[in-house]
Enzyme design. Structure first.
Site, PDB file in Angstrom:
ATOM      1  N   SER A  21       5.036  -1.632  -3.591  1.00  0.00           N
ATOM      2  CA  SER A  21       4.495  -2.766  -2.839  1.00  0.00           C
ATOM      3  C   SER A  21       5.483  -3.154  -1.746  1.00  0.00           C
ATOM      4  CB  SER A  21       4.220  -3.931  -3.805  1.00  0.00           C
ATOM      5  OG  SER A  21       3.499  -4.949  -3.174  1.00  0.00           O
ATOM      6  N   ASN A  22       5.425  -4.379  -1.284  1.00  0.00           N
ATOM      7  CA  ASN A  22       6.343  -4.848  -0.243  1.00  0.00           C
ATOM      8  C   ASN A  22       6.567  -6.347  -0.429  1.00  0.00           C
ATOM      9  OD1 ASN A  22       4.317  -6.372   1.429  1.00  0.00           O
ATOM     10  ND2 ASN A  22       3.374  -4.339   1.415  1.00  0.00           N
ATOM     11  N   ARG A  23       7.355  -6.931   0.455  1.00  0.00           N
ATOM     12  CA  ARG A  23       7.825  -8.310   0.259  1.00  0.00           C
ATOM     13  C   ARG A  23       6.848  -9.383   0.742  1.00  0.00           C
ATOM     14  NH1 ARG A  23      12.685  -8.317   3.731  1.00  0.00           N
ATOM     15  NH2 ARG A  23      12.410 -10.562   3.473  1.00  0.00           N
ATOM     16  N   SER A  24       5.676  -9.029   1.195  1.00  0.00           N
ATOM     17  CA  SER A  24       4.775 -10.060   1.727  1.00  0.00           C
ATOM     18  C   SER A  24       4.451 -11.104   0.657  1.00  0.00           C
ATOM     19  CB  SER A  24       3.487  -9.417   2.235  1.00  0.00           C
ATOM     20  OG  SER A  24       2.572 -10.419   2.616  1.00  0.00           O
ATOM     21  N   ALA A  88      -0.006  -7.194   4.462  1.00  0.00           N
ATOM     22  CA  ALA A  88       0.897  -6.046   4.562  1.00  0.00           C
ATOM     23  C   ALA A  88       0.375  -4.984   3.579  1.00  0.00           C
ATOM     24  CB  ALA A  88       2.320  -6.458   4.234  1.00  0.00           C
TER      25      ALA A  88
END
Ligand code: PMT
Length: 213
Positions: A21-24, A88
């Site tokens: 995943s990512n930091r959004s 994101a």
């Protein structure tokens, strides 16, 4: 107007307990939803797993993966007058997620990956008279890369987001963006609260759609 907004990250499973995943956090998308609701627009908010509460007045569609988000955007596109993709979306996913938790001593040293669907490209043919807004989260040359994405994804507006500094982009309440429109106009905004960035984007969307409150 009916405004369809995406927010937050997607999660792409490796196994039932691990994901890419990512930091959004969803802050930017939720700020857009709140600003749109405050102006009297109807909002459908498609969110990945976000870290902030969604406004109760928005119709929420909770999703996990990029594939789920694509299906949600496709299902709600006919309803919408504008689509704002602030999510994101993970660009890659494990090709074959394991149905069982991988034992740590059995974890493969490399994961075979494949691209996720590009949501904006997938719905581009159904744009019609709708306003399409994308974001571009960049660390290098935000404007140059955003201009490329504006054309490749056939958008009306792209919000170039400089995520190389601690006070802008992911997870924080402030952002520093440049608005690049398909007609060539460029507006660089100073560091401001995401609520203020949201308001500027909605000003643009309303003007572009010929909408007046
Ligand atoms: O959620 P916050 O913590 O508040 O952070 C806000 C943010 C940094 C996530 C947000 O402001 C932002 O920049 N969102 C877009 C991040 C991004 O994924 O950009 P991108 O350059 O990878 O994608 C370009 C555009 O295509 C985006 O509108 C994206 O939603 C869309 N996209 C991307 C991948 C994909 N498979 N399908 C898409 O439609």
């Amino acid at each position: 107007m009916n405004i369809l907004i995406t927010a937050g990250p997607t999660r792409e499973p490796i196994d039932p307990v691990r994901f890419i995943s990512n930091r959004s956090s969803g802050r930017m998308g939720v700020a857009l939803a709140e600003a749109a609701l405050a102006r009297g627009h109807a909002v459908r908010l498609v969110t990945g797993p976000i870290a902030v509460p969604a406004p109760p007045a928005a119709e929420r569609v909770a999703v996990v993966t990029a594939q789920d988000m694509l299906a949600a955007v496709q299902a709600n596109l006919d309803w919408s007058d504008a689509l704002i993709m602030s999510a994101a979306v993970a660009d890659w996913r494990p090709r074959t997620p394991s149905p069982l938790k991988l034992k740590k001593n059995r974890m493969p040293a490399q994961l075979e990956m494949e691209r996720t669907p590009d949501i904006l490209q997938a719905v581009a043919a159904r744009k019609g008279g709708r306003v399409f807004v994308g974001f571009a989260a960049e660390t290098g040359e935000p404007e140059e890369e955003a201009r490329r994405k504006l054309q490749a994804k056939r958008l009306d507006l792209i919000v170039a987001n400089d995520v190389s500094r601690a006070d802008a982009g992911f997870e924080v309440d402030t952002n520093r963006v440049t608005l690049l429109a398909a007609d060539g106009t460029v507006e660089a905004l100073p560091l401001m609260l995401k609520t203020e960035v949201a308001s500027r984007i909605l000003d643009w969307v309303e003007a572009h759609a010929g909408f007046r409150a």
